[in-house]
Scaffold this motif. Structure first.
Motif, PDB file in Angstrom:
ATOM      1  N   ALA A 118       1.540   6.112  -7.101  1.00  0.00           N
ATOM      2  CA  ALA A 118       0.428   6.950  -7.548  1.00  0.00           C
ATOM      3  C   ALA A 118       0.825   8.425  -7.489  1.00  0.00           C
ATOM      4  CB  ALA A 118      -0.809   6.687  -6.698  1.00  0.00           C
ATOM      5  N   SER A 119       1.547   8.793  -6.464  1.00  0.00           N
ATOM      6  CA  SER A 119       2.000  10.173  -6.340  1.00  0.00           C
ATOM      7  C   SER A 119       2.956  10.530  -7.472  1.00  0.00           C
ATOM      8  CB  SER A 119       2.678  10.364  -4.989  1.00  0.00           C
ATOM      9  OG  SER A 119       3.248  11.634  -4.891  1.00  0.00           O
ATOM     10  N   LYS A 120       3.868   9.645  -7.802  1.00  0.00           N
ATOM     11  CA  LYS A 120       4.827   9.906  -8.885  1.00  0.00           C
ATOM     12  C   LYS A 120       4.132   9.942 -10.230  1.00  0.00           C
ATOM     13  CE  LYS A 120       8.896   8.357  -6.502  1.00  0.00           C
ATOM     14  NZ  LYS A 120      10.012   7.533  -6.398  1.00  0.00           N
ATOM     15  N   VAL A 121       3.156   9.056 -10.428  1.00  0.00           N
ATOM     16  CA  VAL A 121       2.405   9.055 -11.694  1.00  0.00           C
ATOM     17  C   VAL A 121       1.637  10.358 -11.808  1.00  0.00           C
ATOM     18  CG1 VAL A 121       0.458   7.970 -12.893  1.00  0.00           C
ATOM     19  CG2 VAL A 121       2.254   6.556 -11.943  1.00  0.00           C
ATOM     20  N   SER A 122       1.061  10.831 -10.727  1.00  0.00           N
ATOM     21  CA  SER A 122       0.325  12.085 -10.739  1.00  0.00           C
ATOM     22  C   SER A 122       1.265  13.246 -11.061  1.00  0.00           C
ATOM     23  CB  SER A 122      -0.331  12.299  -9.377  1.00  0.00           C
ATOM     24  OG  SER A 122      -0.953  13.539  -9.309  1.00  0.00           O
ATOM     25  N   THR A 123       2.440  13.231 -10.457  1.00  0.00           N
ATOM     26  CA  THR A 123       3.426  14.268 -10.732  1.00  0.00           C
ATOM     27  C   THR A 123       3.871  14.197 -12.176  1.00  0.00           C
ATOM     28  OG1 THR A 123       4.228  14.119  -8.455  1.00  0.00           O
ATOM     29  CG2 THR A 123       5.655  15.238 -10.016  1.00  0.00           C
ATOM     30  N   LEU A 124       4.081  12.997 -12.695  1.00  0.00           N
ATOM     31  CA  LEU A 124       4.515  12.784 -14.066  1.00  0.00           C
ATOM     32  C   LEU A 124       3.423  13.267 -15.018  1.00  0.00           C
ATOM     33  CD1 LEU A 124       6.756  11.651 -15.885  1.00  0.00           C
ATOM     34  CD2 LEU A 124       5.618   9.445 -15.754  1.00  0.00           C
ATOM     35  N   GLN A 129       0.826  -1.203   0.000  1.00  0.00           N
ATOM     36  CA  GLN A 129       0.000   0.000   0.000  1.00  0.00           C
ATOM     37  C   GLN A 129       0.867   1.262   0.000  1.00  0.00           C
ATOM     38  OE1 GLN A 129      -2.414  -0.806   3.480  1.00  0.00           O
ATOM     39  NE2 GLN A 129      -4.194  -1.375   2.213  1.00  0.00           N
ATOM     40  N   LYS A 130       1.950   1.239   0.759  1.00  0.00           N
ATOM     41  CA  LYS A 130       2.865   2.381   0.798  1.00  0.00           C
ATOM     42  C   LYS A 130       3.497   2.594  -0.572  1.00  0.00           C
ATOM     43  CE  LYS A 130       6.899   4.166   3.203  1.00  0.00           C
ATOM     44  NZ  LYS A 130       7.974   3.885   4.116  1.00  0.00           N
TER      45      LYS A 130
END
Length: 156
Positions: free
Chosen positions: A143-149, A136-137
């Motif tokens: 997910a955070s990196k994909v969102s930033t990308l 989960q971590k």
């Protein structure tokens, strides 16, 4: 009918009373032995013999109705979930014994069937919980990196 001991005693006394020259002759001994045999032979009447014989035949007939008896019951194979029992029976007429291996199946009372967990199951559950938390971590970070990308790519 009981054997008449007084008659036997009288025969022996008569034999002893013979004169010394006649006392050991085969004829005098034979006569005494024959009298004893006749006395013993007449000890049981035919009716008594028939009653004993009939009782014995009834006994054998009753055994024939249920010829096998349980002779021995012992633990056979076993694993963590089951206990199996060996059954030994004996034929009441001819005496032959027969053993049936693992013939009775008994489920062991285990904590697993009672709803409790074994130590290995607890260990596996804790390991899965730790792995899931780590997954989960990692998912959150990914997910955070994909969102930033996505934000970086769409801004250009």
């Amino acid at each position: 009918m009981a054997i008449n001991i007084t008659t036997i005693t009288q025969l022996i006394s008569d034999f002893r009373a013979l004169s010394q020259k006649d006392s050991i002759s085969p004829e005098s001994l034979g006569v005494l032995l024959q009298r004893l045999a006749d006395l013993i032979n007449s000890a049981a009447s035919d009716e008594e013999y028939k009653a004993i014989y009939d009782a014995f035949q009834n006994f054998v007939a009753n055994i024939a109705a249920v010829p096998n008896a349980l002779y021995k019951l012992e633990q056979g194979s076993a694993d963590r979930n089951d206990v199996l029992m060996n059954i030994t029976t004996s034929h009441l007429i001819n005496g032959i014994t027969m053993t049936l291996k693992d013939a009775v199946f008994i489920r062991q009372a285990t904590t697993e069937r009672a709803g409790a967990m074994r130590a290995q199951q607890v260990s596996d559950l804790n390991s899965t919980r730790t792995g899931l938390a780590s997954l989960q971590k990692s998912h959150t970070e990914l997910a955070s990196k994909v969102s930033t990308l996505e934000t970086t790519v769409s801004c250009r």
